[in-house]
Design an enzyme around this catalytic site. Structure first.
Site, short mmCIF file in Angstrom:
data_model
loop_
_atom_site.label_atom_id
_atom_site.label_comp_id
_atom_site.label_asym_id
_atom_site.label_seq_id
_atom_site.Cartn_x
_atom_site.Cartn_y
_atom_site.Cartn_z
N ASP A 140 -48.63 26.62 -19.32
CA ASP A 140 -48.87 25.84 -18.10
C ASP A 140 -50.01 24.87 -18.34
O ASP A 140 -51.03 25.20 -18.96
CB ASP A 140 -49.21 26.78 -16.92
CG ASP A 140 -49.10 26.07 -15.58
OD1 ASP A 140 -48.18 26.41 -14.81
OD2 ASP A 140 -49.93 25.17 -15.30
N ASN B 89 -42.55 31.16 -7.48
CA ASN B 89 -42.78 30.44 -6.23
C ASN B 89 -41.48 29.77 -5.82
O ASN B 89 -40.82 29.13 -6.64
CB ASN B 89 -43.89 29.40 -6.41
CG ASN B 89 -45.23 30.02 -6.74
OD1 ASN B 89 -45.55 31.10 -6.26
ND2 ASN B 89 -46.01 29.35 -7.57
N HIS C 225 -38.58 28.52 -12.34
CA HIS C 225 -39.49 28.91 -13.41
C HIS C 225 -40.22 30.18 -13.03
O HIS C 225 -40.56 30.41 -11.87
CB HIS C 225 -40.50 27.80 -13.73
CG HIS C 225 -41.20 27.24 -12.54
ND1 HIS C 225 -40.61 26.34 -11.67
CD2 HIS C 225 -42.45 27.45 -12.06
CE1 HIS C 225 -41.47 26.01 -10.71
NE2 HIS C 225 -42.58 26.68 -10.92
#
Ligand code: AMP
Ligand code: ZN
Length: 113
Positions: free
Chosen positions: A30, A86, A99
């Site tokens: 990330d 999320n 993801h």
């Protein structure tokens, strides 16, 4: 999806720090890590969110979970880790390509923000 950020990362059109890849998924660091280890695991197939996965994607979803556990072991997260998906606006999703966040390397708190 030509205008999808994570499709472009999977294809190599946008650079990423690759952690892992196989026939069905791609994992990369990330860009704004929220823990010492923060990896994003995405299916090569464009699925906009968990909410957009259908019955035909059930095996793929299971494979992504299994890959996340293998990655956690490979990355030395034996003390524990968190897997987050999320989903949608209230879920805090900002990139519309399914993801899994794999977070570890520190103790996590609860509830999430
Ligand atoms: P979410 O908010 O759950 O949709 O997660 C999207 C994640 O993608 C965030 O944690 C971002 O930091 C991350 N991100 C956005 N752009 C990039 C990029 N170019 N490379 C790696 N990670 C990214
Ligand atoms: Zn995509």
């Amino acid at each position: 999806m030509s205008d999808c950020l994570f499709c472009k990362i999977v294809s190599g059109a946008i650079p990423s720090k690759k952690v892992y890849e196989d026939e069905t998924s791609y994992a990369f660091s990330d860009i704004h890590p929220q823990a010492p280890t923060h990896v994003l695991l995405v299916p090569r197939k464009h699925i906009a969110s968990l909410d957009h996965a259908d019955a035909a994607d059930t095996a793929l979803l299971g494979e992504l979970m299994a890959t996340a556990t293998k990655l956690a072991a490979t990355l030395g997260l034996g003390k524990g880790y968190r897997v987050v998906i999320n989903t949608g606006a209230d879920g805090g999703q900002t990139v519309d390509h399914l993801h899994l966040h794999l977070l570890g390397g520190r103790a996590m708190s609860w509830p999430p923000g």
